[in-house]
Design a protein around this motif. Structure first.
Motif, PDB file in Angstrom:
ATOM      1  N   TYR A   1       0.835  -1.204   0.000  1.00  0.00           N
ATOM      2  CA  TYR A   1       0.000   0.000   0.000  1.00  0.00           C
ATOM      3  C   TYR A   1       0.870   1.255   0.000  1.00  0.00           C
ATOM      4  CZ  TYR A   1      -3.825  -3.064   1.446  1.00  0.00           C
ATOM      5  OH  TYR A   1      -4.772  -4.061   1.513  1.00  0.00           O
TER       6      TYR A   1
ATOM      7  N   VAL B   1      -6.160   3.649  11.812  1.00  0.00           N
ATOM      8  CA  VAL B   1      -6.294   3.241  10.420  1.00  0.00           C
ATOM      9  C   VAL B   1      -7.158   1.987  10.426  1.00  0.00           C
ATOM     10  CG1 VAL B   1      -5.076   2.432   8.356  1.00  0.00           C
ATOM     11  CG2 VAL B   1      -4.032   4.179   9.821  1.00  0.00           C
TER      12      VAL B   1
ATOM     13  N   GLN C   1      -9.309  -1.300   8.236  1.00  0.00           N
ATOM     14  CA  GLN C   1      -9.281  -2.159   7.048  1.00  0.00           C
ATOM     15  C   GLN C   1     -10.526  -3.033   7.064  1.00  0.00           C
ATOM     16  OE1 GLN C   1      -5.854  -4.851   6.740  1.00  0.00           O
ATOM     17  NE2 GLN C   1      -5.886  -4.554   4.527  1.00  0.00           N
TER      18      GLN C   1
ATOM     19  N   PHE D   1      -4.602   6.645   1.486  1.00  0.00           N
ATOM     20  CA  PHE D   1      -3.922   5.415   1.088  1.00  0.00           C
ATOM     21  C   PHE D   1      -4.284   5.052  -0.338  1.00  0.00           C
ATOM     22  CE2 PHE D   1      -1.762   3.387   4.615  1.00  0.00           C
ATOM     23  CZ  PHE D   1      -2.285   3.998   5.738  1.00  0.00           C
ATOM     24  N   GLY D   2      -3.433   4.250  -0.952  1.00  0.00           N
ATOM     25  CA  GLY D   2      -3.779   3.630  -2.212  1.00  0.00           C
ATOM     26  C   GLY D   2      -4.645   2.411  -1.956  1.00  0.00           C
ATOM     27  N   GLY D   3      -5.230   1.880  -3.031  1.00  0.00           N
ATOM     28  CA  GLY D   3      -6.122   0.747  -2.891  1.00  0.00           C
ATOM     29  C   GLY D   3      -5.423  -0.579  -2.627  1.00  0.00           C
ATOM     30  N   GLY D   4      -4.102  -0.586  -2.784  1.00  0.00           N
ATOM     31  CA  GLY D   4      -3.347  -1.796  -2.510  1.00  0.00           C
ATOM     32  C   GLY D   4      -3.025  -2.594  -3.760  1.00  0.00           C
TER      33      GLY D   4
ATOM     34  N   LYS E   1     -10.524  -5.747   2.173  1.00  0.00           N
ATOM     35  CA  LYS E   1     -10.325  -4.457   1.491  1.00  0.00           C
ATOM     36  C   LYS E   1      -8.993  -3.820   1.894  1.00  0.00           C
ATOM     37  CE  LYS E   1     -14.423  -4.675  -0.349  1.00  0.00           C
ATOM     38  NZ  LYS E   1     -14.576  -4.918  -1.814  1.00  0.00           N
ATOM     39  N   GLY E   2      -8.757  -2.615   1.388  1.00  0.00           N
ATOM     40  CA  GLY E   2      -7.508  -1.923   1.645  1.00  0.00           C
ATOM     41  C   GLY E   2      -7.525  -1.098   2.918  1.00  0.00           C
ATOM     42  N   LEU E   3      -6.409  -0.433   3.159  1.00  0.00           N
ATOM     43  CA  LEU E   3      -6.268   0.394   4.335  1.00  0.00           C
ATOM     44  C   LEU E   3      -6.940   1.748   4.129  1.00  0.00           C
ATOM     45  CD1 LEU E   3      -2.470  -0.272   4.973  1.00  0.00           C
ATOM     46  CD2 LEU E   3      -4.397  -1.309   6.183  1.00  0.00           C
TER      47      LEU E   3
END
Lengths: 111, 121
Positions: free
Chosen positions: A89, B37, B39, A102-105, B43-45
């Motif tokens: 990320y 943070v 999640q 953040f980016g989507g990963g 899914k993403g952070l």
């Protein structure tokens, strides 16, 4: 607060190099040298791999490097190893109002 | 050794409230900004909220502004997240994260193991 754009997946063979891109805007990546990259293995907490675009924390392999051009930051992993397989990320500071994004990963698969 | 230990997660109904805690040790807690943070499953952070070392400055993602409140007790080396009016989309693992430097720059050098919050009826 739109997320930074990363490819959903990348792959490479052991020993090869790969690069993961992270595209933002002039309000985040383009304005601040405060881009960081995190590695996350399944079920684990994220780990800081790169900060301030290109700096490596103590203990992180020099196979990991970062760079930035305009609104796009990049993470390069050289000499791929099996243990590099993980989600990655990017993250950028975005000013005192938006603060952080953040980016989507990106899922890295080591073939 | 830096340690961050979250607690307080669990199952809560939509519209309900929950307070998360993060017990910190191994560093001068009051000198560093801290963040939450999250999640969502699979899914993403997503950065949720940050607070300065003194607690005088706080920051929130648009998705939680007006519903969540971050705070800290430097005498107890503990970070909090009060979550009100919870929605299904707040379901996630919530991580406590320490800023690498004194100034908050969204650079986290230490993370807790996370606490799961599930919002469901």
């Amino acid at each position: 607060q739109s997320a930074l754009t990363q490819p959903a997946s990348v792959s490479g063979s052991p020993g090869q190099s790969i690069t993961i891109s992270c595209t933002g805007t002039s309000s985040d990546v383009g304005s601040y040298n405060l881009v960081s990259w995190y590695q996350q293995h399944p079920g684990k907490a994220p780990k800081l791999m790169i900060y301030e675009v290109s700096k490596r924390p103590s203990g992180v392999s020099n196979r990991f490097s970062g760079s930035k051009s305009g609104n796009t930051a990049s993470l390069t992993i050289s000499g791929l190893q099996a243990e590099d397989e993980a989600d990655y990320y990017c993250c950028s500071y975005a000013g005192s109002s938006t603060f952080g994004v953040f980016g989507g990963g990106t899922k890295l698969t080591v073939l | 050794e830096v340690q961050l230990v979250e607690s307080g997660g669990g199952l809560v109904q939509p519209g309900g409230s929950l307070r998360l805690s993060c017990a910190a040790s191994g560093f001068t807690f009051s000198s560093y900004a801290m963040s939450w943070v999250r999640q969502a499953p699979g899914k993403g952070l997503e950065w949720v909220s940050a607070i300065s070392g003194s607690g005088g400055s706080t920051y929130y993602a648009d998705s939680v502004k007006g519903r969540f409140t971050i705070s800290r007790d430097n005498s107890k080396n503990t970070l909090y997240l009060q979550m009100n009016s919870l929605r299904a989309e707040d379901t996630a693992v919530y991580y406590c994260a320490k800023e690498k430097d004194i100034v908050a720059t969204i650079t986290f050098d230490y993370w807790g193991q996370g606490t799961l919050v599930t919002v469901s009826s």
